[in-house]
Design a protein around this motif. Structure first.
Motif: not given
Length: 339
Positions: A32-38, A83-85, A93-103
């Protein structure tokens, strides 16, 4: 890699050297519309201080709170936001975007030192992190490589800053300097004419006063370098182009009208350039936006630089450069500023 993310790695290294507990957050995947790129980075210190960004919003606030509470993982781990709206709204996170991080905790700085040394040497490198074992390796990468994550293996690519060499210290160059700097280019301006460079005071650039062909050779042109000739003086522009078109620069362009570009190509054929090398020339330079003023021409040039840079390593880039068409199949649009 943009300069802000390079600053994150440098800051993480310095914090480790100062004895702080440090975690590195890497954007591994987005939907979706995630704020930062991979590939975007953020370093977190144990006291909640951060460098960089993974979302530009509430995700940072959540990670800061976890850092202060000592709840960040003790081994590499993936965390998903949005993951959820409801959660997407909560974390901005705009437009229901999802962001997966590695910490991952950074207990030592060996790989950071290796990556930063490669960047300083204008080399592109990839780091592979196994989340299950914590094993980390650093190896050379190519311009077509990008970040990747399969759920266990994180591959991150780090490289030197994109560079732009401008031939000619004039008004168009001055405008282009500021725009290109905002677009994460390290800008160099070359002009051997003392009457022009003596009063040159544009910020965001390094001034070179050698001859243009010497400047192209001296800076060590690589596949992350663009070269644009803007002097309107064929003697200077053509000198730079003779070397630039033989180099691995990802973009070579020259200002001038279509008739003047045709004459330029005929001149270049008289030297040791073949048709394939001459065909690499973007001339007239820039996207066709009916630009007339120096600032408008600079916008057109910067826009085309971004297009080509973002298309590197893709079939679209090959189509654009070799066939003269955009990814949607329409004709390539080019600027035709008066010479």
């Amino acid at each position: 890699m943009n300069p802000l993310d390079m600053d994150v790695l440098r800051q993480a290294r310095d914090w480790i050297a100062q004895g702080h507990a440090v975690h590195l957050a890497t954007v591994a995947q987005t939907w979706g519309s995630a704020p930062r790129q991979a590939g975007a980075l953020m370093a977190l210190r144990g006291d909640g201080r951060i460098a960089g960004s993974v979302s530009g919003g509430c995700v940072e606030d959540d990670l800061i709170a976890q850092a202060k509470a000592g709840r960040l993982p003790g081994r590499p781990e993936r965390i998903t936001y949005g993951v959820t709206s409801d959660e997407a709204a909560r974390f901005g996170l705009p437009c229901g975007g999802t962001l997966r991080l590695v910490i991952e905790p950074l207990a030592q700085a060996e790989w950071l030192q290796a990556v930063l040394a490669a960047i300083d040497a204008q080399q592109l490198v990839a780091r592979t992190l196994d989340l299950q074992t914590g094993a980390c390796t650093v190896a050379p990468a190519s311009p077509a490589d990008g970040p990747d994550f399969d759920g266990r293996i994180l591959r991150a690519v780090y490289g030197p800053q994109w560079r732009l060499l401008i031939i000619g210290a004039n008004q168009t160059a001055r405008a282009l300097c500021g725009i290109a700097a905002m677009l994460d280019f390290r800008v160099l301006v070359c002009d051997p004419r003392e009457e022009l460079y003596a009063g040159w005071d544009a910020p965001h650039c390094t001034l070179l006063t050698s001859m243009p062909d010497d400047a192209v050779l001296e800076i060590g042109v690589d596949a992350r370098t663009a070269i644009v000739a803007l002097t309107h003086d064929p003697k200077l522009d053509d000198m730079a182009l003779l070397e630039a078109l033989k180099s691995p620069a990802f973009y070579v362009g020259a200002l001038g009208s279509r008739p003047n570009q045709a004459k330029r190509r005929e001149r270049l054929r008289q030297f040791d350039l073949d048709d394939a090398q001459i065909a690499r020339l973007h001339g007239p330079v820039g996207l066709r936006i009916a630009s007339r003023t120096p600032a408008e021409i600079a916008v057109a040039v910067a826009a085309e630089l971004v297009w080509v840079r973002n298309s590197l390593g893709t079939a679209q880039a090959s189509s654009y450069l070799d066939v003269g068409s955009l990814p949607d199949g329409t004709s390539r649009i080019k600027a035709d500023p008066a010479a």
